[in-house]
Design a protein around this motif. Structure first.
Motif, PDB file in Angstrom:
ATOM      1  N   ALA A   1    -135.258  -8.261  44.142  1.00 49.23           N
ATOM      2  CA  ALA A   1    -134.916  -6.857  43.916  1.00 49.23           C
ATOM      3  C   ALA A   1    -133.960  -6.706  42.730  1.00 49.23           C
ATOM      4  N   ALA A   2    -133.018  -7.619  42.593  1.00 51.34           N
ATOM      5  CA  ALA A   2    -132.067  -7.554  41.472  1.00 51.34           C
ATOM      6  C   ALA A   2    -132.770  -7.790  40.140  1.00 51.34           C
ATOM      7  N   LEU A   3    -133.716  -8.709  40.119  1.00 51.12           N
ATOM      8  CA  LEU A   3    -134.471  -8.970  38.877  1.00 51.12           C
ATOM      9  C   LEU A   3    -135.333  -7.775  38.503  1.00 51.12           C
ATOM     10  N   ARG A   4    -135.916  -7.138  39.490  1.00 44.75           N
ATOM     11  CA  ARG A   4    -136.704  -5.923  39.223  1.00 44.75           C
ATOM     12  C   ARG A   4    -135.822  -4.844  38.630  1.00 44.75           C
ATOM     13  N   ALA A   5    -134.652  -4.648  39.224  1.00 43.43           N
ATOM     14  CA  ALA A   5    -133.738  -3.603  38.752  1.00 43.43           C
ATOM     15  C   ALA A   5    -133.230  -3.921  37.347  1.00 43.43           C
ATOM     16  N   ALA A   6    -133.009  -5.188  37.054  1.00 44.18           N
ATOM     17  CA  ALA A   6    -132.498  -5.587  35.729  1.00 44.18           C
ATOM     18  C   ALA A   6    -133.535  -5.343  34.646  1.00 44.18           C
ATOM     19  N   LYS A   7    -134.812  -5.416  34.986  1.00 47.11           N
ATOM     20  CA  LYS A   7    -135.860  -5.222  33.982  1.00 47.11           C
ATOM     21  C   LYS A   7    -136.030  -3.743  33.620  1.00 47.11           C
TER      22      LYS A   7
ATOM     23  N   ALA B   1    -135.056 -12.456  48.698  1.00 48.88           N
ATOM     24  CA  ALA B   1    -135.571 -11.088  48.544  1.00 48.88           C
ATOM     25  C   ALA B   1    -134.582 -10.219  47.769  1.00 48.88           C
ATOM     26  N   SER B   2    -133.298 -10.429  47.981  1.00 45.46           N
ATOM     27  CA  SER B   2    -132.285  -9.678  47.228  1.00 45.46           C
ATOM     28  C   SER B   2    -132.337 -10.037  45.754  1.00 45.46           C
ATOM     29  N   CYS B   3    -132.583 -11.300  45.459  1.00 44.98           N
ATOM     30  CA  CYS B   3    -132.684 -11.731  44.066  1.00 44.98           C
ATOM     31  C   CYS B   3    -133.907 -11.095  43.397  1.00 44.98           C
TER      32      CYS B   3
ATOM     33  N   ILE C   1    -149.831   0.842  47.715  1.00 40.46           N
ATOM     34  CA  ILE C   1    -148.552   0.386  48.236  1.00 40.46           C
ATOM     35  C   ILE C   1    -148.114  -0.814  47.408  1.00 40.46           C
ATOM     36  N   ARG C   2    -146.967  -0.687  46.798  1.00 39.69           N
ATOM     37  CA  ARG C   2    -146.451  -1.772  45.977  1.00 39.69           C
ATOM     38  C   ARG C   2    -145.706  -2.743  46.887  1.00 39.69           C
ATOM     39  N   ALA C   3    -146.065  -4.015  46.758  1.00 42.06           N
ATOM     40  CA  ALA C   3    -145.406  -5.028  47.574  1.00 42.06           C
ATOM     41  C   ALA C   3    -143.941  -5.119  47.169  1.00 42.06           C
ATOM     42  N   THR C   4    -143.112  -5.350  48.151  1.00 38.11           N
ATOM     43  CA  THR C   4    -141.688  -5.476  47.891  1.00 38.11           C
ATOM     44  C   THR C   4    -141.193  -6.826  48.382  1.00 38.11           C
ATOM     45  N   GLY C   5    -140.012  -7.177  47.968  1.00 34.64           N
ATOM     46  CA  GLY C   5    -139.403  -8.413  48.427  1.00 34.64           C
ATOM     47  C   GLY C   5    -140.219  -9.627  48.052  1.00 34.64           C
ATOM     48  N   LEU C   6    -140.245 -10.585  48.948  1.00 40.18           N
ATOM     49  CA  LEU C   6    -140.938 -11.837  48.674  1.00 40.18           C
ATOM     50  C   LEU C   6    -142.448 -11.667  48.575  1.00 40.18           C
ATOM     51  N   GLN C   7    -143.005 -10.650  49.250  1.00 43.16           N
ATOM     52  CA  GLN C   7    -144.444 -10.426  49.193  1.00 43.16           C
ATOM     53  C   GLN C   7    -144.912 -10.103  47.784  1.00 43.16           C
ATOM     54  N   ALA C   8    -144.014  -9.607  46.948  1.00 37.30           N
ATOM     55  CA  ALA C   8    -144.370  -9.274  45.567  1.00 37.30           C
ATOM     56  C   ALA C   8    -144.452 -10.519  44.703  1.00 37.30           C
TER      57      ALA C   8
END
Length: 117
Positions: free
Chosen positions: A110-116, A106-108, A31-38
């Motif tokens: 997610a946005a950084l992940r998507a940008a990469k 958490a939105s930021c 399970i890949r951590a999402t949001g701030l937990q990542a």
């Protein structure tokens, strides 16, 4: 009438169905951590692998700040070593839009992940 209502309720109480437990096979999947937990509690290497090279990497005494940017937000990750020693880990995050307005952390992330990608 006084006897009819309690008798009806007793009869209805006996009409409940009992469910049999269904056994399901356990599947172990990462399970890949999402949001701030990542991000929270992670060392610098994990953040760099996740978001790429930081736009800013500054140090002051034992503290370190990594800043990651995208067209949507700016994320500052503050890393401090544990009191017991060891590698510095993210203990606090700050996020904002490029123009300085607030954005959900958490939105930021997610946005950084998507940008990469």
């Amino acid at each position: 009438m006084r006897i009819l209502l309690p008798m009806t309720l007793l009869c209805l109480a006996g009409c409940t169905a009992t469910a049999r437990p269904v056994s399901m096979p356990l599947v172990s999947a990462p399970i890949r951590a999402t949001g701030l937990q990542a991000v929270l509690g992670q060392p610098a290497e994990t953040l760099i692998a996740e978001f790429g090279k930081p736009a800013l990497d500054s140090r002051e005494a034992s503290a370190r700040r990594l800043q990651f940017r995208s067209g949507i937000c700016v994320l500052d990750a503050y890393l401090y070593p544990p009191e017991t020693g060891g590698a510095a880990k993210v203990t606090y995050l700050d996020a904002r839009q490029p123009d300085g307005r607030d954005i959900d952390r958490a939105s930021c992330v997610a946005a950084l992940r998507a940008a990469k990608k």
